[in-house]
Design a protein around this motif. Structure first.
Motif, PDB file in Angstrom:
ATOM      1  N   LEU A 157      -2.555   6.293   4.973  1.00 51.49           N
ATOM      2  CA  LEU A 157      -3.081   4.971   4.498  1.00 51.49           C
ATOM      3  C   LEU A 157      -4.129   4.524   5.283  1.00 51.49           C
ATOM      4  N   VAL A 158      -5.008   3.663   4.783  1.00 49.24           N
ATOM      5  CA  VAL A 158      -6.172   3.102   5.308  1.00 49.24           C
ATOM      6  C   VAL A 158      -6.203   1.757   4.882  1.00 49.24           C
TER       7      VAL A 158
ATOM      8  N   GLN B  52      -9.861  13.183   3.560  1.00 48.21           N
ATOM      9  CA  GLN B  52      -9.031  14.188   4.253  1.00 48.21           C
ATOM     10  C   GLN B  52      -7.638  13.313   4.550  1.00 48.21           C
ATOM     11  N   HIS B  53      -7.908  12.102   5.291  1.00 41.28           N
ATOM     12  CA  HIS B  53      -6.753  11.421   5.411  1.00 41.28           C
ATOM     13  C   HIS B  53      -5.784  11.136   4.602  1.00 41.28           C
TER      14      HIS B  53
ATOM     15  N   LEU C 259       0.905  -1.185   0.077  1.00 40.81           N
ATOM     16  CA  LEU C 259       0.092   0.074   0.106  1.00 40.81           C
ATOM     17  C   LEU C 259       0.887   1.200   0.053  1.00 40.81           C
ATOM     18  N   ALA C 260       0.648   2.035  -0.938  1.00 41.20           N
ATOM     19  CA  ALA C 260       1.438   3.357  -1.094  1.00 41.20           C
ATOM     20  C   ALA C 260       0.643   4.609  -0.401  1.00 41.20           C
ATOM     21  N   ALA C 261       1.343   5.618  -0.186  1.00 40.09           N
ATOM     22  CA  ALA C 261       0.725   6.979   0.463  1.00 40.09           C
ATOM     23  C   ALA C 261      -0.534   7.095  -0.245  1.00 40.09           C
ATOM     24  N   GLY C 262      -1.456   7.516   0.791  1.00 38.61           N
ATOM     25  CA  GLY C 262      -2.622   7.828  -0.279  1.00 38.61           C
ATOM     26  C   GLY C 262      -3.705   6.735  -0.447  1.00 38.61           C
TER      27      GLY C 262
ATOM     28  N   GLN D 158      -3.547  11.410  14.842  1.00 40.94           N
ATOM     29  CA  GLN D 158      -2.685  12.002  13.951  1.00 40.94           C
ATOM     30  C   GLN D 158      -1.505  10.989  13.501  1.00 40.94           C
ATOM     31  N   ALA D 159      -2.097   9.881  13.192  1.00 42.18           N
ATOM     32  CA  ALA D 159      -1.175   8.760  12.554  1.00 42.18           C
ATOM     33  C   ALA D 159      -1.402   8.637  11.236  1.00 42.18           C
ATOM     34  N   SER D 160      -0.243   8.085  10.577  1.00 42.32           N
ATOM     35  CA  SER D 160      -0.223   7.818   8.997  1.00 42.32           C
ATOM     36  C   SER D 160      -1.053   6.790   8.649  1.00 42.32           C
ATOM     37  N   LEU D 161      -0.980   5.697   9.394  1.00 37.26           N
ATOM     38  CA  LEU D 161      -1.822   4.338   9.191  1.00 37.26           C
ATOM     39  C   LEU D 161      -3.050   4.236  10.058  1.00 37.26           C
ATOM     40  N   TRP D 162      -4.218   4.347   9.382  1.00 35.17           N
ATOM     41  CA  TRP D 162      -5.385   3.912   9.796  1.00 35.17           C
ATOM     42  C   TRP D 162      -5.742   2.350   9.731  1.00 35.17           C
TER      43      TRP D 162
END
Length: 235
Positions: free
Chosen positions: A202-203, A195-196, A40-43, A168-172
């Motif tokens: 990442l989700v 928004q995230h 999984l890439a950013a976004g 405020q974490a990068s990975l949900w």
């Protein structure tokens, strides 16, 4: 970026931020995860689907560092994610089936307790009052002073989602995030997810129902009774 408003997800970058390589997990003598891999890439966003017992929640817990895989590896930006457990915990916001609220505390007090504990935070905090922004994003201001024990299931879920925003974490990592939510709350969830991702977040989410999460990859985990005819996106 504020926690409220709308935003359009940016396309994922080509470089993977999160990778899982051939994860295997046993529960007793039962093989729950059998060589599961993902990137999984950013976004980006990944939906985990499959029947009950397929290992969706287990996979989320492994990605969160809450459970060790029996074999395989989890990588963050090409490095072993769990080599530094504290650093990995800071980049993860995890939402399980349990909303984990203290029933005697109000909505605001539950969220303030989370903030004061210093949970999460591999990103800079947004400008302004982030707690008030999270309450607004999940339409919780009218309930802010209500004890958690008086909340409905959907209101508790929205409070737990506000805690995800505050991390405020990068990975949900979200286990059935729409559980108990009505259509209006699902729309709020969709805005928060967009928004995230627009910030490069990442989700990874488990689901049995459609989520407001466009442009996703789907990973179906097979169950013991699966057949090819059952291989549908939202089964």
């Amino acid at each position: 970026m504020p926690l409220s408003g709308t935003s359009t997800p940016v396309p994922p970058s080509s470089a993977p931020a999160l990778q899982a390589d051939a994860l295997c997990v046993f529960r007793g003598d039962r093989l729950v995860l059998d060589g599961v891999s993902l990137t999984l890439a950013a976004g980006g966003a990944l939906l985990l689907t499959g029947p009950n017992g397929a290992g969706k929640s287990t996979l989320l817990r492994v990605l969160a560092g809450l459970r060790r895989a029996d074999s395989g590896a989890v990588l963050w930006q090409g490095a072993p994610a769990l080599a530094d457990p504290a650093a990995h915990a800071a980049r993860v916001a995890y939402l399980g089936h349990q909303d984990a609220l203290k029933p005697g505390l109000s909505v605001r007090e539950n969220l303030a307790l989370f903030v004061s504990a210093g949970r999460g935070g591999d990103r800079a905090r947004p400008e302004g009052d982030s707690l008030e922004a999270a309450l607004t994003a999940m339409d919780l201001l009218p309930l802010a002073d209500l004890p958690a024990r008086l909340l409905s299931a959907g209101q508790k879920r929205r409070t737990a989602l506000a805690r995800v925003l505050l991390a405020q974490a990068s990975l949900w990592l979200l286990d059935e995030p729409s559980l108990g939510l009505d259509s209006a709350a699902i729309a709020l969830l969709g805005t928060a997810l967009a928004q995230h991702r627009a910030q490069g977040g990442l989700v990874v989410a488990t689901t049995h129902v459609p989520l407001p999460l466009p442009d996703t990859t789907t990973l179906r985990l097979p169950g013991a009774a699966d057949t090819p005819l059952e291989d549908t996106p939202w089964a």
